[in-house]
Structures are given as structure tokens and as C-alpha cells.
Motif scaffolding. Structure first.
Motif, PDB file in Angstrom:
ATOM      1  N   ASP A  31      26.107 103.250  30.084  1.00 57.41           N
ATOM      2  CA  ASP A  31      24.768 102.661  30.043  1.00 57.41           C
ATOM      3  C   ASP A  31      23.731 103.764  29.861  1.00 57.41           C
ATOM      4  N   PRO A  32      22.961 103.736  28.762  1.00 58.13           N
ATOM      5  CA  PRO A  32      21.960 104.795  28.540  1.00 58.13           C
ATOM      6  C   PRO A  32      20.821 104.765  29.549  1.00 58.13           C
ATOM      7  N   ASN A  33      20.653 103.665  30.279  1.00 59.79           N
ATOM      8  CA  ASN A  33      19.603 103.575  31.291  1.00 59.79           C
ATOM      9  C   ASN A  33      20.083 104.046  32.655  1.00 59.79           C
ATOM     10  N   ASN A  34      21.274 104.585  32.694  1.00 62.36           N
ATOM     11  CA  ASN A  34      21.836 105.120  33.925  1.00 62.36           C
ATOM     12  C   ASN A  34      20.936 106.267  34.413  1.00 62.36           C
ATOM     13  N   GLY A  35      20.659 106.312  35.705  1.00 63.08           N
ATOM     14  CA  GLY A  35      19.787 107.342  36.260  1.00 63.08           C
ATOM     15  C   GLY A  35      20.322 108.744  36.056  1.00 63.08           C
ATOM     16  N   THR A  36      21.623 108.917  36.193  1.00 62.09           N
ATOM     17  CA  THR A  36      22.231 110.231  35.992  1.00 62.09           C
ATOM     18  C   THR A  36      22.112 110.650  34.534  1.00 62.09           C
ATOM     19  N   MET A  37      22.312 109.711  33.627  1.00 62.07           N
ATOM     20  CA  MET A  37      22.185 109.992  32.201  1.00 62.07           C
ATOM     21  C   MET A  37      20.750 110.405  31.883  1.00 62.07           C
ATOM     22  N   GLN A  38      19.791 109.712  32.449  1.00 59.54           N
ATOM     23  CA  GLN A  38      18.381 110.055  32.227  1.00 59.54           C
ATOM     24  C   GLN A  38      18.074 111.457  32.761  1.00 59.54           C
ATOM     25  N   ALA A  39      18.637 111.799  33.918  1.00 56.22           N
ATOM     26  CA  ALA A  39      18.428 113.137  34.478  1.00 56.22           C
ATOM     27  C   ALA A  39      19.040 114.207  33.571  1.00 56.22           C
ATOM     28  N   LEU A  40      20.193 113.915  32.987  1.00 57.33           N
ATOM     29  CA  LEU A  40      20.796 114.864  32.047  1.00 57.33           C
ATOM     30  C   LEU A  40      19.937 115.030  30.804  1.00 57.33           C
ATOM     31  N   PHE A  41      19.342 113.940  30.334  1.00 54.37           N
ATOM     32  CA  PHE A  41      18.431 114.036  29.189  1.00 54.37           C
ATOM     33  C   PHE A  41      17.235 114.916  29.528  1.00 54.37           C
ATOM     34  N   VAL A  42      16.665 114.708  30.708  1.00 49.02           N
ATOM     35  CA  VAL A  42      15.513 115.515  31.123  1.00 49.02           C
ATOM     36  C   VAL A  42      15.908 116.985  31.214  1.00 49.02           C
ATOM     37  N   LEU A  43      17.070 117.258  31.793  1.00 50.58           N
ATOM     38  CA  LEU A  43      17.546 118.644  31.894  1.00 50.58           C
ATOM     39  C   LEU A  43      17.737 119.250  30.506  1.00 50.58           C
TER      40      LEU A  43
END
Length: 143
Positions: A31-43
Motif C-alpha cells: 500500500d503506497p499510503n502505508n506510513g512506513t512507506m511514506q517515511a521512506l519516501f521522505v527520507l
């Protein structure tokens, strides 16, 4: 300064590893809306911004240190802008008869800039090949 950068790089690396492990262990990792995925994008964006800032700072520092380097940089940048302007003038942006539906749906501006990019690529590749041939011919004639 070096120690600070080293510890910051290690810290960001550890954060990345922790987020990667958390993502691997989560149930909704697709899921692209996953919080961990979003944090990886920000990083990833933070690391990209740091790398881009370091490259720009280093290049600017080296260019400004030498007037000859500044002159060369301006000449090459001007030549590249001329190639882009020439490619833009030569590009049509027309749709080919056998183009896919996605290409036909694209706006005129997108097609024009895509055509510009391709023509600029062709010009630059032709220039690189001409430079290689001229260099080899010059070497052969000098022997």
C-alpha cells in the motif's frame, strides 16, 4: 565538519534500515499510503536534497575559485542553451499516425517538449560522435 557529516550519514542510514525492516515486516507493504512507506519516501527526498546541495555547493566553490573555470562553464552552458533552443525550434510535436492512445491524449505542450528532448539528444550525440571522429583524425594526422 567531517565528523558531523559522518555521524549524520550514519544516523540517516540507520533510520533507513529501521524503516526498511519495519516495511518488510508490515502486512500492508504494497500500500503506497502505508506510513512506513511514506517515511521512506521522505527520507529519500531528504537524502536527495542533501546530495544535490553538496554537489551544487562543491561545483560552485570550484567554479568561483578559478575565473577560467567560470568562463568555460558559462560557454558550455550557453552552448547547451543554444542546442535546446534549436531543438525547440525544430520540434513539431505532431502526433504520428501509429502513435499509442497515451501519446494521442498528451497535450500539445507535452508532445512539443518530448520532441524537443529527443532532437536535443540527437544533436548532442551527433556532436559527441563528430568530436570523437575529429580527435581520432587529428591523432592519425599527427603521427
Amino acid at each position: 565538519m567531517y565528523k558531523i557529516a559522518k555521524y549524520a550519514a550514519i544516523g540517516l542510514g540507520v533510520i533507513g534500515v529501521i524503516l526498511w525492516i519495519a516495511l518488510s515486516l508490515s502486512d500492508n507493504s504494497n500500500d503506497p499510503n502505508n506510513g512506513t512507506m511514506q517515511a521512506l519516501f521522505v527520507l529519500t527526498y531528504v537524502l536527495l536534497a542533501i546530495a544535490l546541495a553538496a554537489v551544487i555547493f562543491s561545483a560552485a566553490q570550484n567554479i568561483l575559485a578559478s575565473p577560467k573555470a567560470l568562463k568555460k562553464t558559462l560557454i558550455y552552458t550557453g552552448a547547451f542553451v543554444v542546442v535546446l533552443i534549436l531543438a525547440y525550434v525544430l520540434s513539431s510535436g505532431d502526433v504520428e499516425a501509429n502513435a499509442s492512445q497515451e501519446v494521442k491524449k498528451a497535450s500539445d505542450s507535452v508532445r512539443k517538449w518530448t520532441s524537443t528532448g529527443l532532437i536535443a539528444l540527437y544533436i548532442l550525440v551527433a556532436g559527441a560522435i563528430a568530436a570523437l571522429v575529429a580527435s581520432n583524425v587529428k591523432k592519425a594526422l599527427m603521427r
